[in-house]
Design an enzyme around this catalytic site. Sequence first.
Site, PDB file in Angstrom:
ATOM      1  N   ASN A   9      -2.703   4.893  14.314  1.00  0.00           N
ATOM      2  CA  ASN A   9      -2.618   4.682  12.860  1.00  0.00           C
ATOM      3  C   ASN A   9      -3.579   3.557  12.463  1.00  0.00           C
ATOM      4  O   ASN A   9      -3.417   2.412  12.896  1.00  0.00           O
ATOM      5  CB  ASN A   9      -1.158   4.338  12.513  1.00  0.00           C
ATOM      6  CG  ASN A   9      -0.949   4.078  11.040  1.00  0.00           C
ATOM      7  OD1 ASN A   9      -1.714   3.342  10.419  1.00  0.00           O
ATOM      8  ND2 ASN A   9       0.095   4.670  10.486  1.00  0.00           N
ATOM      9  N   GLU A  40       4.422  11.950  22.173  1.00  0.00           N
ATOM     10  CA  GLU A  40       5.471  12.599  21.382  1.00  0.00           C
ATOM     11  C   GLU A  40       6.653  11.644  21.196  1.00  0.00           C
ATOM     12  O   GLU A  40       7.173  11.103  22.182  1.00  0.00           O
ATOM     13  CB  GLU A  40       5.928  13.875  22.088  1.00  0.00           C
ATOM     14  CG  GLU A  40       6.253  14.962  21.080  1.00  0.00           C
ATOM     15  CD  GLU A  40       6.950  16.138  21.733  1.00  0.00           C
ATOM     16  OE1 GLU A  40       7.906  16.654  21.140  1.00  0.00           O
ATOM     17  OE2 GLU A  40       6.535  16.487  22.856  1.00  0.00           O
ATOM     18  N   ASP A  69       6.884   0.841  16.397  1.00  0.00           N
ATOM     19  CA  ASP A  69       7.459   1.981  15.703  1.00  0.00           C
ATOM     20  C   ASP A  69       8.107   1.432  14.452  1.00  0.00           C
ATOM     21  O   ASP A  69       8.822   0.431  14.496  1.00  0.00           O
ATOM     22  CB  ASP A  69       8.476   2.726  16.567  1.00  0.00           C
ATOM     23  CG  ASP A  69       8.670   4.144  16.044  1.00  0.00           C
ATOM     24  OD1 ASP A  69       7.690   4.913  16.026  1.00  0.00           O
ATOM     25  OD2 ASP A  69       9.785   4.481  15.617  1.00  0.00           O
ATOM     26  N   PHE A 150      -1.260   0.808   3.483  1.00  0.00           N
ATOM     27  CA  PHE A 150      -1.267   2.223   3.878  1.00  0.00           C
ATOM     28  C   PHE A 150       0.141   2.775   3.685  1.00  0.00           C
ATOM     29  O   PHE A 150       1.047   2.070   3.223  1.00  0.00           O
ATOM     30  CB  PHE A 150      -1.749   2.378   5.337  1.00  0.00           C
ATOM     31  CG  PHE A 150      -0.792   1.809   6.365  1.00  0.00           C
ATOM     32  CD1 PHE A 150      -0.795   0.460   6.662  1.00  0.00           C
ATOM     33  CD2 PHE A 150       0.115   2.629   7.039  1.00  0.00           C
ATOM     34  CE1 PHE A 150       0.085  -0.079   7.600  1.00  0.00           C
ATOM     35  CE2 PHE A 150       1.000   2.105   7.991  1.00  0.00           C
ATOM     36  CZ  PHE A 150       0.985   0.748   8.262  1.00  0.00           C
ATOM     37  N   TYR A 152       3.568   4.062   2.714  1.00  0.00           N
ATOM     38  CA  TYR A 152       4.396   4.016   1.511  1.00  0.00           C
ATOM     39  C   TYR A 152       4.164   2.753   0.674  1.00  0.00           C
ATOM     40  O   TYR A 152       4.899   2.507  -0.281  1.00  0.00           O
ATOM     41  CB  TYR A 152       5.884   4.095   1.907  1.00  0.00           C
ATOM     42  CG  TYR A 152       6.267   5.386   2.593  1.00  0.00           C
ATOM     43  CD1 TYR A 152       6.768   6.466   1.866  1.00  0.00           C
ATOM     44  CD2 TYR A 152       6.143   5.538   3.966  1.00  0.00           C
ATOM     45  CE1 TYR A 152       7.124   7.654   2.490  1.00  0.00           C
ATOM     46  CE2 TYR A 152       6.492   6.722   4.612  1.00  0.00           C
ATOM     47  CZ  TYR A 152       6.986   7.770   3.865  1.00  0.00           C
ATOM     48  OH  TYR A 152       7.330   8.953   4.488  1.00  0.00           O
ATOM     49  N   ASP A 153       3.174   1.946   1.030  1.00  0.00           N
ATOM     50  CA  ASP A 153       2.951   0.677   0.315  1.00  0.00           C
ATOM     51  C   ASP A 153       2.856   0.825  -1.212  1.00  0.00           C
ATOM     52  O   ASP A 153       3.376  -0.025  -1.939  1.00  0.00           O
ATOM     53  CB  ASP A 153       1.705  -0.039   0.847  1.00  0.00           C
ATOM     54  CG  ASP A 153       1.953  -0.728   2.182  1.00  0.00           C
ATOM     55  OD1 ASP A 153       3.137  -0.876   2.560  1.00  0.00           O
ATOM     56  OD2 ASP A 153       0.984  -1.119   2.838  1.00  0.00           O
ATOM     57  N   LYS A 173       0.345  -9.657   2.617  1.00  0.00           N
ATOM     58  CA  LYS A 173       1.133  -8.655   3.338  1.00  0.00           C
ATOM     59  C   LYS A 173       1.358  -9.118   4.773  1.00  0.00           C
ATOM     60  O   LYS A 173       2.454  -8.983   5.309  1.00  0.00           O
ATOM     61  CB  LYS A 173       0.448  -7.275   3.328  1.00  0.00           C
ATOM     62  CG  LYS A 173       1.311  -6.239   4.053  1.00  0.00           C
ATOM     63  CD  LYS A 173       0.825  -4.812   4.037  1.00  0.00           C
ATOM     64  CE  LYS A 173       1.790  -3.954   4.862  1.00  0.00           C
ATOM     65  NZ  LYS A 173       1.349  -2.583   5.104  1.00  0.00           N
ATOM     66  N   HIS A 178       7.316  -6.520   7.327  1.00  0.00           N
ATOM     67  CA  HIS A 178       8.116  -6.229   8.514  1.00  0.00           C
ATOM     68  C   HIS A 178       7.283  -6.405   9.787  1.00  0.00           C
ATOM     69  O   HIS A 178       7.718  -6.984  10.760  1.00  0.00           O
ATOM     70  CB  HIS A 178       8.665  -4.803   8.396  1.00  0.00           C
ATOM     71  CG  HIS A 178       7.607  -3.786   8.035  1.00  0.00           C
ATOM     72  ND1 HIS A 178       6.731  -3.975   6.988  1.00  0.00           N
ATOM     73  CD2 HIS A 178       7.249  -2.595   8.601  1.00  0.00           C
ATOM     74  CE1 HIS A 178       5.901  -2.937   6.914  1.00  0.00           C
ATOM     75  NE2 HIS A 178       6.199  -2.094   7.883  1.00  0.00           N
TER      76      HIS A 178
HETATM   77  P1  ITT Z   1       1.484   5.453  15.842  1.00  0.00           P
HETATM   78  O1  ITT Z   1       2.739   6.086  16.355  1.00  0.00           O
HETATM   79  O2  ITT Z   1       0.241   6.032  16.464  1.00  0.00           O
HETATM   80  O3  ITT Z   1       1.506   3.961  15.920  1.00  0.00           O
HETATM   81  P2  ITT Z   1       2.457   6.458  13.302  1.00  0.00           P
HETATM   82  O4  ITT Z   1       1.916   6.444  11.905  1.00  0.00           O
HETATM   83  O5  ITT Z   1       2.921   7.773  13.840  1.00  0.00           O
HETATM   84  O6  ITT Z   1       1.345   5.805  14.263  1.00  0.00           O
HETATM   85  P3  ITT Z   1       5.183   5.486  13.303  1.00  0.00           P
HETATM   86  O7  ITT Z   1       5.683   6.659  14.065  1.00  0.00           O
HETATM   87  O8  ITT Z   1       5.683   4.131  13.668  1.00  0.00           O
HETATM   88  O9  ITT Z   1       3.597   5.379  13.405  1.00  0.00           O
HETATM   89  O10 ITT Z   1       5.456   5.785  11.774  1.00  0.00           O
HETATM   90  C1  ITT Z   1       5.430   4.760  10.872  1.00  0.00           C
HETATM   91  C2  ITT Z   1       5.305   5.332   9.474  1.00  0.00           C
HETATM   92  O11 ITT Z   1       6.074   4.486   8.590  1.00  0.00           O
HETATM   93  C3  ITT Z   1       3.860   5.250   8.986  1.00  0.00           C
HETATM   94  O12 ITT Z   1       3.144   6.427   9.261  1.00  0.00           O
HETATM   95  C4  ITT Z   1       4.052   4.994   7.501  1.00  0.00           C
HETATM   96  O13 ITT Z   1       4.289   6.205   6.836  1.00  0.00           O
HETATM   97  C5  ITT Z   1       5.329   4.151   7.460  1.00  0.00           C
HETATM   98  N1  ITT Z   1       4.991   2.715   7.535  1.00  0.00           N
HETATM   99  C6  ITT Z   1       5.124   1.883   8.611  1.00  0.00           C
HETATM  100  N2  ITT Z   1       4.665   0.662   8.322  1.00  0.00           N
HETATM  101  C7  ITT Z   1       4.231   0.710   7.055  1.00  0.00           C
HETATM  102  C8  ITT Z   1       3.632  -0.229   6.207  1.00  0.00           C
HETATM  103  O14 ITT Z   1       3.348  -1.464   6.622  1.00  0.00           O
HETATM  104  N3  ITT Z   1       3.330   0.167   4.970  1.00  0.00           N
HETATM  105  C9  ITT Z   1       3.576   1.414   4.554  1.00  0.00           C
HETATM  106  N4  ITT Z   1       4.110   2.370   5.293  1.00  0.00           N
HETATM  107  C10 ITT Z   1       4.437   2.031   6.547  1.00  0.00           C
END
Ligand code: ITT
Length: 195
Positions: A9, A40, A69, A150, A152-153, A173, A178
């Site tokens: 990500n 996965e 995560d 990125f 849901y920000d 930020k 979090h």
């Molecule tokens: P990796 O597993 O490769 O790290 P991912 O996007 O699949 O990437 P997650 O499974 O942890 O990661 O999913 C986290 C999701 O939660 C992410 O795709 C966003 O939609 C949301 N999210 C997490 N942190 C965020 C943030 O700081 N701001 C906005 N949305 C966030």
Amino acid sequence: MRLLLATHNRGKRREWQALLTGLPVELLLPDDLGLSGEVEETGETYLENALLKARTLGAASGLPTLADDSGLEVDALDGAPGIHSARYRLGADAVRYRALLRALEGVPPEKRTARFRCVAALVLPDGREFTTEGVCEGVIATEPSGEGGFGYDPVFYVPEQDCTMAKLSDETKNRLSHRARAAQALRAVLLAELL
Ligand code: ITT
């Protein structure tokens, strides 16, 4: 010291790079090592999924490996999308946050409370594992605003800043998110265990 950041990500990647500045670590990405496959996420908790990603990439690389995560927990939706945040809807981030806004149509402001949660996992080549967690409380807005961050920000309103997470500077930020909170605790572990 080389540290692998186990994420695909881009938003997370940029934030972790900033959150770990000042530590004498060389941050590597899966692509740098030719490890392009997705892990996965079969766990039932953030913790399980964070460990799964860090263990898998740690084993493949032989390097200390960090994964996070994370997700958005909306009270009016009983905590959804939660660990399924990345897969709430197929498509771009905007598809997901617009679906979330639709799911909350008609829900009054006081019932739109939510939080971002991040669990970070550090797995070392000798098998030791460390996990930290950070939470950021907020409210789901009724329409998106802001271009930063990125995911849901654009729909996550941060009361203490009176704007959405997407309107915050990267610096702000990375002070109150979090992920920033999980990173702060993890910095201490990195300093104590690795350097
Ligand atoms: P990796 O597993 O490769 O790290 P991912 O996007 O699949 O990437 P997650 O499974 O942890 O990661 O999913 C986290 C999701 O939660 C992410 O795709 C966003 O939609 C949301 N999210 C997490 N942190 C965020 C943030 O700081 N701001 C906005 N949305 C966030």
